[in-house]
Scaffold this motif. Structure first.
Motif, PDB file in Angstrom:
ATOM      1  N   ILE A   1       0.854  -1.186   0.000  1.00 32.42           N
ATOM      2  CA  ILE A   1       0.000   0.000   0.000  1.00 32.42           C
ATOM      3  C   ILE A   1       0.886   1.230   0.000  1.00 32.42           C
ATOM      4  N   CYS A   2       0.722   2.064  -1.021  1.00 36.54           N
ATOM      5  CA  CYS A   2       1.450   3.334  -1.103  1.00 36.54           C
ATOM      6  C   CYS A   2       0.414   4.433  -1.286  1.00 36.54           C
ATOM      7  N   ALA A   3      -0.012   5.006  -0.194  1.00 36.49           N
ATOM      8  CA  ALA A   3      -1.079   5.999  -0.213  1.00 36.49           C
ATOM      9  C   ALA A   3      -1.000   6.822   1.066  1.00 36.49           C
ATOM     10  N   PRO A   4      -1.567   8.023   1.050  1.00 42.19           N
ATOM     11  CA  PRO A   4      -1.550   8.874   2.241  1.00 42.19           C
ATOM     12  C   PRO A   4      -2.580   8.424   3.274  1.00 42.19           C
ATOM     13  N   ASN A   5      -2.606   9.129   4.391  1.00 42.76           N
ATOM     14  CA  ASN A   5      -3.567   8.848   5.462  1.00 42.76           C
ATOM     15  C   ASN A   5      -4.976   9.259   5.034  1.00 42.76           C
ATOM     16  N   THR A   6      -5.716   8.320   4.458  1.00 43.19           N
ATOM     17  CA  THR A   6      -7.120   8.547   4.135  1.00 43.19           C
ATOM     18  C   THR A   6      -7.899   7.292   4.498  1.00 43.19           C
ATOM     19  N   TRP A   7      -9.211   7.355   4.356  1.00 45.77           N
ATOM     20  CA  TRP A   7     -10.035   6.190   4.672  1.00 45.77           C
ATOM     21  C   TRP A   7      -9.704   5.024   3.749  1.00 45.77           C
ATOM     22  N   HIS A   8      -9.209   5.320   2.539  1.00 45.39           N
ATOM     23  CA  HIS A   8      -8.849   4.240   1.619  1.00 45.39           C
ATOM     24  C   HIS A   8      -7.780   3.336   2.225  1.00 45.39           C
ATOM     25  N   TRP A   9      -6.782   3.945   2.864  1.00 47.14           N
ATOM     26  CA  TRP A   9      -5.683   3.174   3.456  1.00 47.14           C
ATOM     27  C   TRP A   9      -6.240   2.240   4.535  1.00 47.14           C
ATOM     28  N   VAL A  10      -7.110   2.767   5.367  1.00 45.76           N
ATOM     29  CA  VAL A  10      -7.682   1.974   6.455  1.00 45.76           C
ATOM     30  C   VAL A  10      -8.435   0.774   5.899  1.00 45.76           C
ATOM     31  N   VAL A  11      -9.332   1.023   4.962  1.00 48.08           N
ATOM     32  CA  VAL A  11     -10.157  -0.044   4.387  1.00 48.08           C
ATOM     33  C   VAL A  11      -9.294  -1.044   3.622  1.00 48.08           C
ATOM     34  N   ALA A  12      -8.314  -0.546   2.871  1.00 52.85           N
ATOM     35  CA  ALA A  12      -7.452  -1.438   2.087  1.00 52.85           C
ATOM     36  C   ALA A  12      -6.610  -2.334   2.987  1.00 52.85           C
ATOM     37  N   ALA A  13      -6.042  -1.758   4.039  1.00 53.58           N
ATOM     38  CA  ALA A  13      -5.194  -2.546   4.936  1.00 53.58           C
ATOM     39  C   ALA A  13      -5.997  -3.635   5.641  1.00 53.58           C
ATOM     40  N   LEU A  14      -7.154  -3.265   6.175  1.00 56.44           N
ATOM     41  CA  LEU A  14      -7.987  -4.251   6.862  1.00 56.44           C
ATOM     42  C   LEU A  14      -8.569  -5.246   5.868  1.00 56.44           C
ATOM     43  N   LEU A  59       9.123   1.878 -14.592  1.00 53.06           N
ATOM     44  CA  LEU A  59      10.199   0.989 -14.166  1.00 53.06           C
ATOM     45  C   LEU A  59       9.841  -0.485 -14.356  1.00 53.06           C
ATOM     46  N   GLY A  60       8.586  -0.742 -14.746  1.00 51.21           N
ATOM     47  CA  GLY A  60       8.160  -2.129 -14.926  1.00 51.21           C
ATOM     48  C   GLY A  60       7.986  -2.863 -13.617  1.00 51.21           C
ATOM     49  N   GLY A  61       7.549  -2.143 -12.575  1.00 56.11           N
ATOM     50  CA  GLY A  61       7.469  -2.766 -11.258  1.00 56.11           C
ATOM     51  C   GLY A  61       6.077  -2.850 -10.671  1.00 56.11           C
ATOM     52  N   VAL A  62       5.041  -2.997 -11.518  1.00 57.59           N
ATOM     53  CA  VAL A  62       3.666  -3.013 -11.011  1.00 57.59           C
ATOM     54  C   VAL A  62       3.189  -4.460 -10.834  1.00 57.59           C
ATOM     55  N   PRO A  63       2.697  -4.813  -9.640  1.00 58.86           N
ATOM     56  CA  PRO A  63       2.154  -6.161  -9.436  1.00 58.86           C
ATOM     57  C   PRO A  63       0.963  -6.436 -10.356  1.00 58.86           C
ATOM     58  N   GLY A  64       0.551  -7.700 -10.379  1.00 59.50           N
ATOM     59  CA  GLY A  64      -0.516  -8.100 -11.299  1.00 59.50           C
ATOM     60  C   GLY A  64      -1.876  -7.519 -10.987  1.00 59.50           C
ATOM     61  N   PHE A  65      -2.139  -7.202  -9.709  1.00 57.68           N
ATOM     62  CA  PHE A  65      -3.446  -6.650  -9.335  1.00 57.68           C
ATOM     63  C   PHE A  65      -3.248  -5.302  -8.663  1.00 57.68           C
ATOM     64  N   VAL A  66      -3.961  -4.292  -9.147  1.00 59.28           N
ATOM     65  CA  VAL A  66      -3.797  -2.929  -8.646  1.00 59.28           C
ATOM     66  C   VAL A  66      -5.157  -2.333  -8.294  1.00 59.28           C
ATOM     67  N   LEU A  67      -5.230  -1.707  -7.123  1.00 53.68           N
ATOM     68  CA  LEU A  67      -6.390  -0.900  -6.740  1.00 53.68           C
ATOM     69  C   LEU A  67      -5.926   0.546  -6.621  1.00 53.68           C
ATOM     70  N   VAL A  68      -6.544   1.429  -7.371  1.00 59.49           N
ATOM     71  CA  VAL A  68      -6.208   2.849  -7.307  1.00 59.49           C
ATOM     72  C   VAL A  68      -7.157   3.532  -6.326  1.00 59.49           C
ATOM     73  N   CYS A  69      -6.594   4.288  -5.390  1.00 60.88           N
ATOM     74  CA  CYS A  69      -7.425   4.993  -4.416  1.00 60.88           C
ATOM     75  C   CYS A  69      -8.304   6.012  -5.131  1.00 60.88           C
ATOM     76  N   ASP A  70      -9.592   5.820  -5.041  1.00 62.99           N
ATOM     77  CA  ASP A  70     -10.559   6.681  -5.705  1.00 62.99           C
ATOM     78  C   ASP A  70     -11.872   6.492  -4.959  1.00 62.99           C
ATOM     79  N   ASP A  71     -12.968   6.916  -5.557  1.00 66.00           N
ATOM     80  CA  ASP A  71     -14.273   6.706  -4.937  1.00 66.00           C
ATOM     81  C   ASP A  71     -14.707   5.261  -5.168  1.00 66.00           C
ATOM     82  N   TRP A  72     -14.200   4.391  -4.310  1.00 67.77           N
ATOM     83  CA  TRP A  72     -14.486   2.969  -4.460  1.00 67.77           C
ATOM     84  C   TRP A  72     -15.971   2.693  -4.312  1.00 67.77           C
ATOM     85  N   SER A  73     -16.499   1.879  -5.181  1.00 66.92           N
ATOM     86  CA  SER A  73     -17.929   1.542  -5.121  1.00 66.92           C
ATOM     87  C   SER A  73     -18.118   0.042  -5.337  1.00 66.92           C
ATOM     88  N   PHE A  74     -17.367  -0.743  -4.568  1.00 67.63           N
ATOM     89  CA  PHE A  74     -17.493  -2.196  -4.662  1.00 67.63           C
ATOM     90  C   PHE A  74     -18.850  -2.635  -4.123  1.00 67.63           C
TER      91      PHE A  74
END
Length: 479
Positions: free
Chosen positions: A59-72, A123-138
């Motif tokens: 996880i590379c993101a600032p202190n927002t609710w996205h970080w909390v939800v993504a980590a948990l 740099l060619g260093g992106v893992p196979g699955f990426v979630l971009v912090c945005d207005d998530w609506s899963f």
């Protein structure tokens, strides 16, 4: 019975604290039931993306609710959390992602004027699955994957005196135990509202922040970028009661009226002027100091009934099941159930850090008084702290070695009124170089807080008879 895994803690919080506000981030206000729903939705996204139990999630993101939800959410999907410092350059980010073999990445594409995903793609260093912090609506949800208390919950990368980063591994039970101990020392409860300015990628922001709130039902209010005016605004608007941070924050808050909701201030392992502690106690109530490191998170902490002199001049006494002793060299040693499991893929470094008797060698120097209270007096390592971030001079010196014309260099921390400490580089050069040449070169290779703010050119570095650079003499010269 207290939960012993992070997924269990998410479920327990939803049941115990239900409609209490869990996270307040601007217009986003999540109750603990809302939080569990969001976490399960992100967990479902990870599972659908191919994440398997034990896979690493960076996880590379600032202190927002996205970080909390993504980590948990990563934990509930059975993943292992790998926080990435948002101040890192692209090569530094790639190093952590590659060495952790991250299978997934959660990233903010617009923070501090940088698109970190685009940088990694170059740099060619992106893992196979990426979630971009945005207005998530899963929409889809998934029940938490079964994990055990001794399963690895997170790998937090730090740096050694050689400058090579090391990934400190902790288990679920350990992450929760240190959070519970911190909460207990601060008497954190469900009525508290906790403003977290410490970065979530740091053990303090994550374990003494997010996990503390999860265990106690306190409301988490994240601040993405530290700014004193913004901090004051959040304290006033959200009626913040708990605010850890460096002494400079409290000096600013004390200079103006307001912020009367604060009841608990916590600062790090540094000497704090006793007059400041007394003012803080009179204004805010409880003031605590603490000591920890990535490999142990929180090892000692003051208690609410400690007097101002104790808070100002010590880092408290042992907590979280730790034993503390001082080696003959003066080095602080720690032992207990919450010492890290070890360094990722680095048995030699693990053995060097944790001896055969289970003692973690911290590299810090201190003394214990007859009450068991610890005072930090120096560092065995050359590491210094710039704006709350650890800086290891060897890493900066390696960057300087790549600048044409630099023969050798030595970097030390020097006092700075705003940042606490900043770097000063002593450079021996074979060609004409300017201060700007050195600073701009470093700026391209290392995170901003690692970039030296001062440069001095010498004809030679001071050395002892065996050839070792005497940084002590450089520090004395600065003083």
């Amino acid at each position: 019975m207290a939960p012993s895994t992070i997924p269990a803690a998410v479920d327990a919080a939803a049941e115990r604290f239900g409609d209490n506000e869990a996270v307040v981030d601007g217009e986003v206000r999540l109750t603990y039931r809302d939080l569990r729903t969001r976490v399960r939705q992100v967990a479902a996204a990870f599972v659908a993306g191919g994440l398997r139990p034990g896979d690493r999630v960076a996880i590379c993101a600032p202190n927002t609710w996205h970080w909390v939800v993504a980590a948990l959410g990563a934990s509930c999907a059975g993943g292992v959390l790998v926080p990435v410092n948002t101040r890192f350059t692209a090569p530094e980010m790639l190093d952590v992602i590659s060495r952790s073999e991250a299978a997934a990445l959660v990233v903010a594409t617009d923070f501090l004027g940088r698109n970190r995903l685009a940088e990694l793609q170059e740099l060619g260093g992106v893992p196979g699955f990426v979630l971009v912090c945005d207005d998530w609506s899963f929409v889809d949800e998934v029940d938490a994957v079964a994990v055990q208390p001794d399963d690895i919950s997170d790998i937090l990368f730090t740096s050694g005196t050689t400058g090579r980063s090391k990934g400190a591994m902790s288990a679920h039970r350990q992450a929760l135990a240190v959070a519970a101990a911190w909460a207990d020392c601060g008497n954190v409860v469900a009525d508290d509202r906790y403003l977290v300015i410490n970065p979530f990628f740091h053990s303090f922001g994550y374990k003494a922040g997010i996990l503390v709130c999860l265990l106690t039902g306190a409301t988490l209010v994240p601040q993405a970028v530290f700014d004193v005016a913004r901090t004051r605004e959040l304290v006033e608007r959200e009626r913040i009661t708990v605010l850890p941070g460096p002494p400079t924050i409290y000096q600013s808050l004390l200079s103006e009226p307001g912020c009367d909701s604060l009841r608990l201030a916590v600062t790090g392992a540094a000497t704090v002027p006793i007059a400041l502690v007394e003012r803080m106690q009179k204004r805010f109530g409880t003031v605590l100091t603490a000591y920890g490191l990535t490999e142990a998170v929180v090892a000692t902490m003051c208690r609410p009934d400690d007097d101002a002199d104790t808070v100002a001049h010590t880092s408290g006494r042992a907590t979280a099941g730790f034993e503390v002793k001082i080696a003959s060299s003066g080095e602080i040693l720690l032992r207990g159930p919450n010492v890290m499991i070890g360094y990722l893929d680095d048995a030699a470094a693990t053995a060097a850090a944790i001896d055969a008797d289970g003692w973690l060698h911290t590299g810090d120097v201190g003394i214990l008084d007859d009450r068991g209270y610890l005072t930090i007096t120096d560092r065995l390592k050359d590491m210094y702290v710039c704006g709350g971030f650890n800086v290891y001079p060897a890493e900066v010196e390696q960057a300087l070695a790549r600048l044409a014309g630099v023969t050798e260099s030595a970097v030390i921390g020097v006092p700075d009124e705003r940042m606490g400490e900043v770097g000063k580089a002593f450079v021996v050069a074979s060609t004409t170089l300017s201060t700007e040449d050195v600073i701009e070169h470093c700026r391209a290779l290392v995170a901003n807080y690692k970039v030296p703010r001062h440069v001095e050119f010498l004809s030679a570095l001071p050395r002892n008879p065996s050839g070792k650079v005497l940084k002590r003499l450089l520090r004395e010269e600065v003083r």
